[in-house]
Scaffold this motif. Structure first.
Motif, mmCIF file in Angstrom:
data_model
loop_
_atom_site.group_PDB
_atom_site.id
_atom_site.type_symbol
_atom_site.label_atom_id
_atom_site.label_comp_id
_atom_site.label_asym_id
_atom_site.label_seq_id
_atom_site.Cartn_x
_atom_site.Cartn_y
_atom_site.Cartn_z
ATOM 1 N N ALA A 13 0.562 -1.621 -0.157
ATOM 2 C CA ALA A 13 0.066 -0.507 -0.104
ATOM 3 C C ALA A 13 0.838 1.007 -0.050
ATOM 4 O O ALA A 13 0.506 2.277 -0.707
ATOM 5 C CB ALA A 13 -1.016 -0.477 1.309
ATOM 6 N N GLU A 14 2.144 1.253 0.376
ATOM 7 C CA GLU A 14 2.818 2.392 0.355
ATOM 8 C C GLU A 14 3.025 2.481 -1.005
ATOM 9 O O GLU A 14 3.668 4.000 -0.669
ATOM 10 C CB GLU A 14 3.964 1.290 1.233
ATOM 11 N N PHE A 15 3.035 1.647 -1.947
ATOM 12 C CA PHE A 15 3.391 2.989 -3.768
ATOM 13 C C PHE A 15 2.531 3.941 -3.792
ATOM 14 O O PHE A 15 3.190 4.816 -4.260
ATOM 15 C CB PHE A 15 3.393 1.203 -4.425
ATOM 16 N N THR A 16 0.932 3.846 -3.270
ATOM 17 C CA THR A 16 0.754 4.503 -3.605
ATOM 18 C C THR A 16 1.056 6.466 -3.265
ATOM 19 O O THR A 16 1.021 7.198 -3.790
ATOM 20 C CB THR A 16 -0.967 4.389 -3.251
ATOM 21 N N ALA A 17 1.413 6.465 -1.940
ATOM 22 C CA ALA A 17 2.060 7.564 -1.363
ATOM 23 C C ALA A 17 3.069 7.759 -2.051
ATOM 24 O O ALA A 17 2.914 9.475 -2.129
ATOM 25 C CB ALA A 17 1.876 7.559 -0.173
#
Length: 393
Positions: A13-17
């Motif tokens: 999920a870190e990729f989105t930010a």
């Protein structure tokens, strides 16, 4: 970075930010060293197409996947970890065997493999494991025939390949597995030298006799083709099937229109959505390079996160976190980009285009026999997928 709990198809999920706020950021690797993580689609393509970023794992600063992967690929390099012009010379030796026209001619034979193995699979008891009972046998039988490797040895090379793509296997165990595959292939090469056939091994022997490659280089090349030729597509068969079953509206759309065009488009979207090459494409800068406004200095490692790039809304409009078989996704980066694009992608595409519609046609009631939360996913392997997937029909 871990995948989201309960979302086995999504990257961390870190990729989105990161794509929005810090698309090129510093990360710490398994060995404590730092590297640059590149998360946006355009920046990933820029890295993969720039010759100033090297694929040579022996260069200082290269961000290797694991200690086991590093030692085998450094000691026994293939064109996968070479730079041009050496890379181009070695890769060109195999272009003939994996060109689109040649692979398309294999489609009827691939269909025959799939039908025969599905006959065997459905003749057994239920539930049955789609991974070991169907996906691996399909891809192993196809690549074995293409290379000239006896399919009856598939359990041996599948087991060794699993060790070689593990992110947790140590260097000693990895080298034992690699050497055992090399010695196995050495015996095949010696036999083919006496009794050649219409296969890749015989073709490479001709190239060796012309003085273009050494026996060691030939064995390393064959080991790569055997390993990558069955493991990657087998993971896509099982994981792609699961993704379809978990998205009933998309599954129904594919069943309603199983035309070659619709199937080919669906395969590209599944390749984008799942991105089984989830460890990123690894490079090291050979000189100072600016990417996306960030200066990457010579000797610094780079992880080009193609799984993040494949979820970039600037490249895939709409909601790229959703599976949409109608999406135009052919420009995905699952097979890489630039000179190091996957050599075997035409073969993988044809196999998937044959397997998915055949499975859906012959097993219209196919379903997973356990909750998805209980399925064992390959989170720590170089290629993402499933260790097993019990199904009923």
């Amino acid at each position: 970075m871990s995948r989201p709990t309960g979302c086995p198809f999504d990257p961390p999920a870190e990729f989105t930010a990161l794509r929005a706020e810090e698309p090129i950021s510093r990360v710490r690797l398994w060995n404590g060293k730092l590297a640059w993580l590149v998360t946006r689609y355009d920046d990933v393509r820029a890295v993969l197409s720039d010759p100033r970023f090297s694929s040579d794992m022996s260069k200082p600063g290269f961000p290797s996947h694991s200690e086991g992967v590093a030692v085998t690929r450094t000691k026994h390099p293939t064109f996968l970890n070479m730079d041009d012009p050496e890379h181009a010379v070695h890769r060109r030796m195999l272009t003939r065997d994996f060109m689109i026209k040649r692979v398309e001619a294999l489609r009827p034979r691939i269909q025959q493999h799939v039908d025969e193995l599905l006959d065997q699979f459905t003749a057994g008891p239920q539930p049955a494991d789609l991974v070991t009972g169907f996906a691996l046998p399909v891809t192993s039988s196809v690549i074995s025939e293409l290379l000239g490797v006896p399919y009856e040895d598939h359990e041996f090379f599948q087991r060794q390949s699993g060790l070689l793509i593990s992110g947790t296997v140590g260097p000693e165990e990895a080298m034992v597995a690699f050497d055992s595959v090399r010695e196995y292939l050495r015996g095949l090469v010696e036999r083919k030298a006496v009794e050649p056939a219409q296969d890749v091994i015989s073709h490479l022997i001709e190239i060796e006799r012309a003085g273009s490659i050494t026996r060691d280089e030939l064995l390393n090349m064959l080991s790569l083709l055997l390993r990558a030729g069955h493991e990657t597509t087998a993971n896509m068969i099982a994981l792609g099937t699961l993704a379809l079953l978990e998205h009933p509206a998309q599954l129904a759309a594919l069943k309603a229109d199983p035309s070659p065009t619709a199937v080919a488009n669906a395969v590209e979207e599944l390749l984008r959505y799942l991105t089984i090459t989830h460890y990123g494409r690894r490079r090291v800068a050979t000189e100072d390079v600016e990417i996306g406004g960030t200066l990457i200095r010579a000797g610094e490692g780079v992880v080009a996160a193609n799984d993040s790039a494949n979820r970039d809304p600037d490249a895939f409009p709409g909601n790229p976190d959703e599976l949409d078989l109608g999406r135009a996704a052919r420009h995905h980066l699952t097979f890489g980009y630039g000179v190091h694009q996957c050599l075997g992608q035409p073969l993988a595409r044809v196999e998937l285009q044959v397997v998915y519609p055949t499975l859906l046609r012959r097993l219209p009631e196919l379903r997973v026999a356990v909750p998805v939360s209980e399925l064992p996913f390959k989170t720590h392997m170089v290629f993402y997928g499933l260790f097993s997937m019990p199904v009923e029909w």
